[in-house]
Design a protein around this motif. Structure first.
Motif, PDB file in Angstrom:
ATOM      1  N   THR A  67     -13.237  -3.316  11.921  1.00  0.00           N
ATOM      2  CA  THR A  67     -13.458  -2.551  13.087  1.00  0.00           C
ATOM      3  C   THR A  67     -13.009  -3.251  14.127  1.00  0.00           C
ATOM      4  O   THR A  67     -12.363  -2.263  14.961  1.00  0.00           O
ATOM      5  CB  THR A  67     -15.310  -2.388  13.242  1.00  0.00           C
ATOM      6  OG1 THR A  67     -15.876  -1.760  12.379  1.00  0.00           O
ATOM      7  CG2 THR A  67     -15.418  -1.678  14.627  1.00  0.00           C
ATOM      8  N   HIS A  71      -9.875  -1.279  16.595  1.00  0.00           N
ATOM      9  CA  HIS A  71     -10.121  -1.365  18.022  1.00  0.00           C
ATOM     10  C   HIS A  71      -8.920  -2.160  18.905  1.00  0.00           C
ATOM     11  O   HIS A  71      -8.520  -1.770  19.976  1.00  0.00           O
ATOM     12  CB  HIS A  71     -11.135  -1.962  18.451  1.00  0.00           C
ATOM     13  CG  HIS A  71     -12.463  -0.690  18.571  1.00  0.00           C
ATOM     14  ND1 HIS A  71     -12.722   0.268  19.509  1.00  0.00           N
ATOM     15  CD2 HIS A  71     -13.216  -0.443  17.469  1.00  0.00           C
ATOM     16  CE1 HIS A  71     -13.724   1.086  19.040  1.00  0.00           C
ATOM     17  NE2 HIS A  71     -14.089   0.553  17.788  1.00  0.00           N
ATOM     18  N   PRO A  78     -10.717   3.477  10.095  1.00  0.00           N
ATOM     19  CA  PRO A  78     -12.182   3.126  10.596  1.00  0.00           C
ATOM     20  C   PRO A  78     -13.371   3.444   9.972  1.00  0.00           C
ATOM     21  O   PRO A  78     -13.237   4.245   8.975  1.00  0.00           O
ATOM     22  CB  PRO A  78     -11.747   3.929  12.075  1.00  0.00           C
ATOM     23  CG  PRO A  78     -11.203   5.041  11.563  1.00  0.00           C
ATOM     24  CD  PRO A  78     -10.398   4.841  10.642  1.00  0.00           C
ATOM     25  N   PRO A  80     -17.426   4.760   9.862  1.00  0.00           N
ATOM     26  CA  PRO A  80     -18.186   5.811   9.922  1.00  0.00           C
ATOM     27  C   PRO A  80     -18.419   5.573  11.618  1.00  0.00           C
ATOM     28  O   PRO A  80     -18.837   4.549  12.127  1.00  0.00           O
ATOM     29  CB  PRO A  80     -19.178   6.141   9.469  1.00  0.00           C
ATOM     30  CG  PRO A  80     -18.694   5.387   8.198  1.00  0.00           C
ATOM     31  CD  PRO A  80     -17.934   4.233   8.301  1.00  0.00           C
ATOM     32  N   PRO A  81     -18.487   6.507  12.656  1.00  0.00           N
ATOM     33  CA  PRO A  81     -18.779   6.375  14.095  1.00  0.00           C
ATOM     34  C   PRO A  81     -19.822   5.714  14.218  1.00  0.00           C
ATOM     35  O   PRO A  81     -19.997   4.817  15.208  1.00  0.00           O
ATOM     36  CB  PRO A  81     -18.966   7.925  14.686  1.00  0.00           C
ATOM     37  CG  PRO A  81     -18.134   8.661  13.473  1.00  0.00           C
ATOM     38  CD  PRO A  81     -18.311   8.234  11.994  1.00  0.00           C
ATOM     39  N   ASP A  84     -19.392   2.165  13.523  1.00  0.00           N
ATOM     40  CA  ASP A  84     -18.417   1.597  14.401  1.00  0.00           C
ATOM     41  C   ASP A  84     -19.062   1.295  15.702  1.00  0.00           C
ATOM     42  O   ASP A  84     -18.768   0.135  16.388  1.00  0.00           O
ATOM     43  CB  ASP A  84     -17.386   2.610  14.748  1.00  0.00           C
ATOM     44  CG  ASP A  84     -16.256   2.101  15.684  1.00  0.00           C
ATOM     45  OD1 ASP A  84     -15.356   1.323  15.122  1.00  0.00           O
ATOM     46  OD2 ASP A  84     -16.365   2.484  16.562  1.00  0.00           O
ATOM     47  N   SER A  85     -19.816   2.199  16.301  1.00  0.00           N
ATOM     48  CA  SER A  85     -20.666   2.051  17.411  1.00  0.00           C
ATOM     49  C   SER A  85     -21.537   0.881  17.347  1.00  0.00           C
ATOM     50  O   SER A  85     -21.329  -0.064  18.510  1.00  0.00           O
ATOM     51  CB  SER A  85     -21.290   3.136  17.919  1.00  0.00           C
ATOM     52  OG  SER A  85     -22.181   3.120  19.304  1.00  0.00           O
TER      53      SER A  85
END
Length: 363
Positions: A67, A71, A78, A80-81, A84-85
């Motif tokens: 990750t 970035h 990447p 999964p959202p 990642d967040s």
């Protein structure tokens, strides 16, 4: 018969520069210092990867690294959202802030212990933490919002340091005078903080103020990381540029003057730098105790080197220590979170007691 009239050296053992008169002693000290520096330098990124992945939703270190790489522009797939967040927006800023705060506090503690020749000196010696607490509490009571807390805390820290400068006058004077001035400023702003809390009369605000005063990294974000990175980086560079002066000051102001250093100018610069750095760190994290007191002693025991080696070693070891302390604080009682300042105190008190017993047994 010749009588030895040389006065005994009363400098505290932990503040004495190492005996490197022989070539073997210099090589041994340099090797120990480099070994500690390399080990801490390797341990810090590994600790950060593990800490970022540790929490209510565990994420493997390789996924954390992936990750971060994505970035930073790496052509990797990447996560999964949501995951990642969690890594990029929640945990990574907090872990980086913990590392920066730990590094900055450890460096400031190392410098102040050398300048004052006081083994009990820590980054809060100049009353900066009490001033920051007053500023933060005032902001919370006035209802400016959580975004104004760091600004208020930093302003309060500078106000406390200004009070210390007024008490000192034109010259820092003896280390005892500096310590006493810091104690006076600290007591003044602690009383003001208590007064503001008592007068607020709001249970919710009082709870928020108490949690902040205990030290917490829960409000970490990329802005606070950037500010602390700038403060810690510049502070470390300035302190490193005064490394030889710190070695001389460990013998006393008179000895430093005979060696060609200006004690007054060096002390003023170092006091100002440590106050500003500590103010910036406290504004971001609250008052986290024992990091700046315990880590310098541990580094001196491990390296026994000069300040050119002590300062970066203290920064790395302080960073590693606070990263793991904050990780434990946010996961030990999940879903509740413990203020990291409470955990550092619980760890620091027995650890410092062991160090004290070791010093007592050392001739």
């Amino acid at each position: 018969m010749t009588t030895d009239t040389t006065a005994p050296d009363t400098t505290p053992a932990e503040n004495r520069p190492p005996d490197t008169a022989t070539a073997g002693g210099r090589r041994s000290t340099r090797f120990r210092g480099l070994l500690v520096l390399v080990c801490c330098g390797v341990l810090l990124p590994l600790s950060a990867l593990v800490a970022v992945g540790t929490g209510s939703a565990d994420i493997p270190p390789l996924d954390v690294a992936r990750t971060i790489g994505v970035h930073l522009g790496a052509p990797w797939e990447p996560l999964p959202p949501l995951r990642d967040s969690i890594v990029w927006n929640l945990r990574l800023p907090r872990v980086l802030l913990a590392a920066l705060v730990g590094a900055g506090l450890a460096v400031c503690g190392t410098v102040l212990q050398a300048v004052t020749r006081n083994p009990l000196a820590d980054p809060y010696l100049l009353g900066v933490s009490s001033g920051a607490s007053t500023g933060a509490v005032l902001v919370l009571v006035l209802g400016v919002g959580s975004l104004g807390v760091p600004v208020g805390a930093f302003a309060g820290a500078l106000a406390a340091f200004g009070c210390v400068l007024l008490l000192l006058g034109r010259s820092p004077g003896s280390s005892t005078r500096v310590v006493l001035s810091g104690v006076v400023a600290s007591q003044l702003f602690s009383a003001l903080t208590s007064l503001v809390i008592v007068r607020s009369g709001d249970a919710e605000r009082t709870r928020a103020m108490t949690f902040w005063l205990l030290g917490s990294l829960a409000s970490a974000n990329w802005v606070s990381v950037g500010v602390c990175a700038l403060a810690t980086g510049v502070g470390l560079l300035v302190c490193l540029s005064h490394a030889r002066a710190l070695d001389a000051l460990a013998f006393g102001r008179e000895t430093a003057a005979t060696l060609g250093f200006s004690p007054r100018r060096g002390e003023v610069v170092l006091y100002a730098v440590t106050a500003v750095v500590t103010g910036a760190l406290v504004a971001a994290s609250g008052a986290i105790g024992f990091v700046g007191l315990l880590v310098p002693h541990a580094v001196r025991i491990l390296t026994r080197g000069t300040h050119r080696m002590l300062l970066p070693s203290a920064a790395l070891l302080g960073a590693v220590f606070l990263v793991w302390a904050d990780t434990a604080a946010r996961t030990a009682f999940s879903p509740r979170e413990m203020p990291v300042g409470v955990l550092t105190a619980l760890i620091g008190v027995p650890a410092f007691a062991v160090l004290l017993r070791r010093r007592v047994g050392t001739p």
